[in-house]
Design a protein around this motif. Structure first.
Motif, PDB file in Angstrom:
ATOM      1  N   ALA A 354       0.823  -1.023  -0.004  1.00 42.81           N
ATOM      2  CA  ALA A 354       0.042  -0.293  -0.025  1.00 42.81           C
ATOM      3  C   ALA A 354       0.790   0.755   0.163  1.00 42.81           C
ATOM      4  O   ALA A 354       0.246   2.279  -0.356  1.00 42.81           O
ATOM      5  CB  ALA A 354      -0.380  -0.300   1.200  1.00 42.81           C
ATOM      6  N   ALA A 355       1.505   1.255   0.972  1.00 45.11           N
ATOM      7  CA  ALA A 355       2.733   2.117   0.702  1.00 45.11           C
ATOM      8  C   ALA A 355       3.768   2.741  -0.412  1.00 45.11           C
ATOM      9  O   ALA A 355       3.638   3.596  -0.735  1.00 45.11           O
ATOM     10  CB  ALA A 355       4.142   2.115   1.784  1.00 45.11           C
ATOM     11  N   GLY A 357       2.285   1.221  -3.518  1.00 45.14           N
ATOM     12  CA  GLY A 357       1.521   2.038  -4.239  1.00 45.14           C
ATOM     13  C   GLY A 357       0.834   3.686  -4.319  1.00 45.14           C
ATOM     14  O   GLY A 357       0.814   4.306  -5.707  1.00 45.14           O
ATOM     15  N   THR A 358       1.302   4.322  -3.061  1.00 42.43           N
ATOM     16  CA  THR A 358       0.509   5.870  -3.072  1.00 42.43           C
ATOM     17  C   THR A 358       2.230   6.659  -4.022  1.00 42.43           C
ATOM     18  O   THR A 358       2.208   7.538  -4.193  1.00 42.43           O
ATOM     19  CB  THR A 358       0.713   5.482  -0.955  1.00 42.43           C
ATOM     20  OG1 THR A 358       0.061   5.250  -0.959  1.00 42.43           O
ATOM     21  CG2 THR A 358       0.714   7.719  -1.510  1.00 42.43           C
ATOM     22  N   VAL A 359       3.726   5.769  -2.886  1.00 47.59           N
ATOM     23  CA  VAL A 359       4.810   6.581  -3.336  1.00 47.59           C
ATOM     24  C   VAL A 359       4.415   6.536  -5.089  1.00 47.59           C
ATOM     25  O   VAL A 359       5.058   7.126  -5.927  1.00 47.59           O
ATOM     26  CB  VAL A 359       5.898   6.351  -3.253  1.00 47.59           C
ATOM     27  CG1 VAL A 359       7.283   5.945  -3.804  1.00 47.59           C
ATOM     28  CG2 VAL A 359       6.413   6.084  -1.439  1.00 47.59           C
ATOM     29  N   ASP A 361       2.075   6.763  -6.980  1.00 49.85           N
ATOM     30  CA  ASP A 361       1.185   6.725  -8.115  1.00 49.85           C
ATOM     31  C   ASP A 361       1.796   8.563  -7.502  1.00 49.85           C
ATOM     32  O   ASP A 361       1.574   9.491  -8.720  1.00 49.85           O
ATOM     33  CB  ASP A 361       0.066   6.846  -7.174  1.00 49.85           C
ATOM     34  CG  ASP A 361      -1.189   5.530  -7.482  1.00 49.85           C
ATOM     35  OD1 ASP A 361       0.100   5.146  -8.978  1.00 49.85           O
ATOM     36  OD2 ASP A 361      -1.316   5.090  -6.192  1.00 49.85           O
ATOM     37  N   ARG A 362       2.131   8.775  -6.719  1.00 46.33           N
ATOM     38  CA  ARG A 362       2.617  10.855  -6.497  1.00 46.33           C
ATOM     39  C   ARG A 362       3.975  10.311  -6.885  1.00 46.33           C
ATOM     40  O   ARG A 362       3.959  11.919  -8.137  1.00 46.33           O
ATOM     41  CB  ARG A 362       3.047  10.656  -5.317  1.00 46.33           C
ATOM     42  CG  ARG A 362       1.343  10.715  -4.355  1.00 46.33           C
ATOM     43  CD  ARG A 362       1.751  11.409  -2.771  1.00 46.33           C
ATOM     44  NE  ARG A 362       0.185  10.990  -1.865  1.00 46.33           N
ATOM     45  CZ  ARG A 362       0.117  11.436  -1.080  1.00 46.33           C
ATOM     46  NH1 ARG A 362       1.409  11.556  -0.349  1.00 46.33           N
ATOM     47  NH2 ARG A 362      -1.060  11.365   0.066  1.00 46.33           N
TER      48      ARG A 362
END
Length: 439
Positions: A354-355, A357-359, A361-362
């Motif tokens: 999850a972490a 994926g956020t990194v 995406d941003r």
């Protein structure tokens, strides 16, 4: 010599059952979350819903599985494996038939499926620890744990391929859940037949968290698991960015697992470390460096090479990790200890994914997921290798007790040879005082 050590493992009674049925029974670990995610996405049209169902499955397992393993220690793993394997298979079958159900019901049944998953990995690794104790020797135990770990790595190659094959045959994701139910049930029943799993272990009520060094080991497991999760997101993202799509990402992850399997097989032939905690730290550092090397890969082929080379340290690190569990955990709590480790790894992997994926995406770049994974693995190495750390101290205590026991074993024959009424001080140069000082 190397092949001979694995032949020795294979000749241990019921070892083939633990190796082969143990691998088959746990294929669902890699099949069910993927099939569940895709099945719910197909039913609802939303990936978010599929991810929520997979999350409910994983979270329920993380909460309930250690409790199930504790029961297995108290009454014996075999009846728990049989009951949970049957219940899990029934719940997965229900999920496969509930494709048109409302999302809340799918989430509830997914959670029940995760909660009923049998504590197979803890039971299998606990059985290996028991079967390779005593006169068998540490080298055979390392070979056995290396074989177990390497076959466990293959699960993550075979499981997704089975789901993909059923999808290509246009059978849908429901049949994939049925296959996962069948292998868990049949394999679990076969594993439960191993005699050593019929007997209870637990005689103490001390919580595992109070075992010296176990908390540090769990922290290392969590950091490493989060790193693995970050890489499993970064690799498909890297493949997609280079025009390869999800198929190439799956191939690259499979190559990574194959590299780990090869490293595990080789590691099982080496001499066991006298200080496993230090070797664990070195292997964790090697994994972290391998993750960071992924950042510099210019394309998919180079990424594959780095994954193979870097993956070689994975199974050896997990083998040493399992050896540390067997050393520092009380013998009557092995099922619970091993289950805590695998639960921590799976849960942390989900958090790392999850972490990452956020990194990704941003930032729009997979390399930041690799950098995150490398940092996490190196942090685990720092915890394991810290001078005077809890894990190292616990390992030193175990090693000191083992050396003392070996010294006493060497002294016993001479002690038996002494005439009645005489101590062992004269012929053994003061060994009586030595024995009095033993912990």
């Amino acid at each position: 010599m190397a092949a001979g050590r694995y032949r020795t493992v294979w000749r241990i009674p019921y070892a083939p059952t633990l190796l082969m049925a143990g691998m088959v029974s746990r294929l669902g670990i890699a099949m069910t979350p993927l099939a569940l995610l895709l099945l719910v996405e197909e039913a609802t049209g939303r990936y978010a819903a599929g991810g929520l169902a997979a999350g409910c499955y994983a979270l329920a397992g993380a909460v309930v599985n250690p409790l199930t393993a504790r029961v297995a220690d108290r009454i014996g793993p075999a009846p728990v494996l049989r009951l949970c394997a049957l219940a899990h298979a029934l719940v997965l079958t229900a999920l496969a038939l509930l494709t048109d159900a409302a999302l809340p019901l799918l989430l509830v049944v997914s959670a029940i499926a995760g909660a009923t998953y049998p504590p197979l990995t803890g039971a299998i690794r606990g059985a290996w620890t028991t079967m390779t104790g005593g006169a068998v020797g540490p080298r055979v135990r390392q070979a056995a744990l290396a074989a177990e770990t390497s076959l466990f790595e293959l699960i993550y190659v075979i499981g997704p391929l089975l789901v993909a094959a059923l999808t290509v045959l246009r059978l849908g994701y429901g049949p994939a859940l049925l296959v996962a139910a069948a292998v868990t049930l049949l394999g679990g029943l076969a594993v439960a037949r191993v005699p050593v799993l019929r007997f209870p272990r637990r005689t103490a009520r001390r919580p595992m968290r109070r075992t010296p060094g176990f908390g540090s080991l769990l922290l290392c497991t969590g950091l490493l698991g989060a790193g693995f999760g970050a890489v499993t997101v970064g690799v498909p993202a890297f493949a997609a960015a280079h025009g390869g799509g999800a198929g190439l990402g799956g191939v690259l992850l499979g190559v990574w697992a194959l590299g780990s399997t090869g490293g595990g097989v080789y590691f099982g032939t080496r001499r066991p470390a006298t200080e496993p905690s230090r070797r664990y730290a070195v292997l964790l550092a090697a994994i972290g460096i391998g993750f960071l090397a992924l950042v510099a890969a210019p394309g998919p082929w180079w990424l594959a090479v780095v994954l193979i080379v870097g993956g070689v340290a994975m199974a050896p690190a997990l083998t040493v990790e399992n050896n540390l569990v067997s050393r520092i955990a009380p013998g009557e709590m092995l099922n619970e200890a091993y289950t805590w480790v695998i639960t921590m790894a799976v849960t942390a992997s989900a958090v790392g994914s999850a972490a990452a994926g956020t990194v990704v995406d941003r930032s729009g770049a997979a390399r930041w997921a690799f950098a995150l994974a490398g940092g996490l693995a190196l942090a685990a190495a720092a915890v394991a290798g810290r001078s005077g750390g809890a894990l190292g101290r616990a390992d030193e205590v175990v090693a000191a007790r083992s050396r003392a026991a070996q010294d006493v074993a060497r002294l016993l024959p001479a002690m038996r040879e002494q005439p009645p009424g005489r101590g062992v001080a004269d012929p053994l140069d003061g060994s009586t005082a030595y024995l009095e000082r033993l912990p």
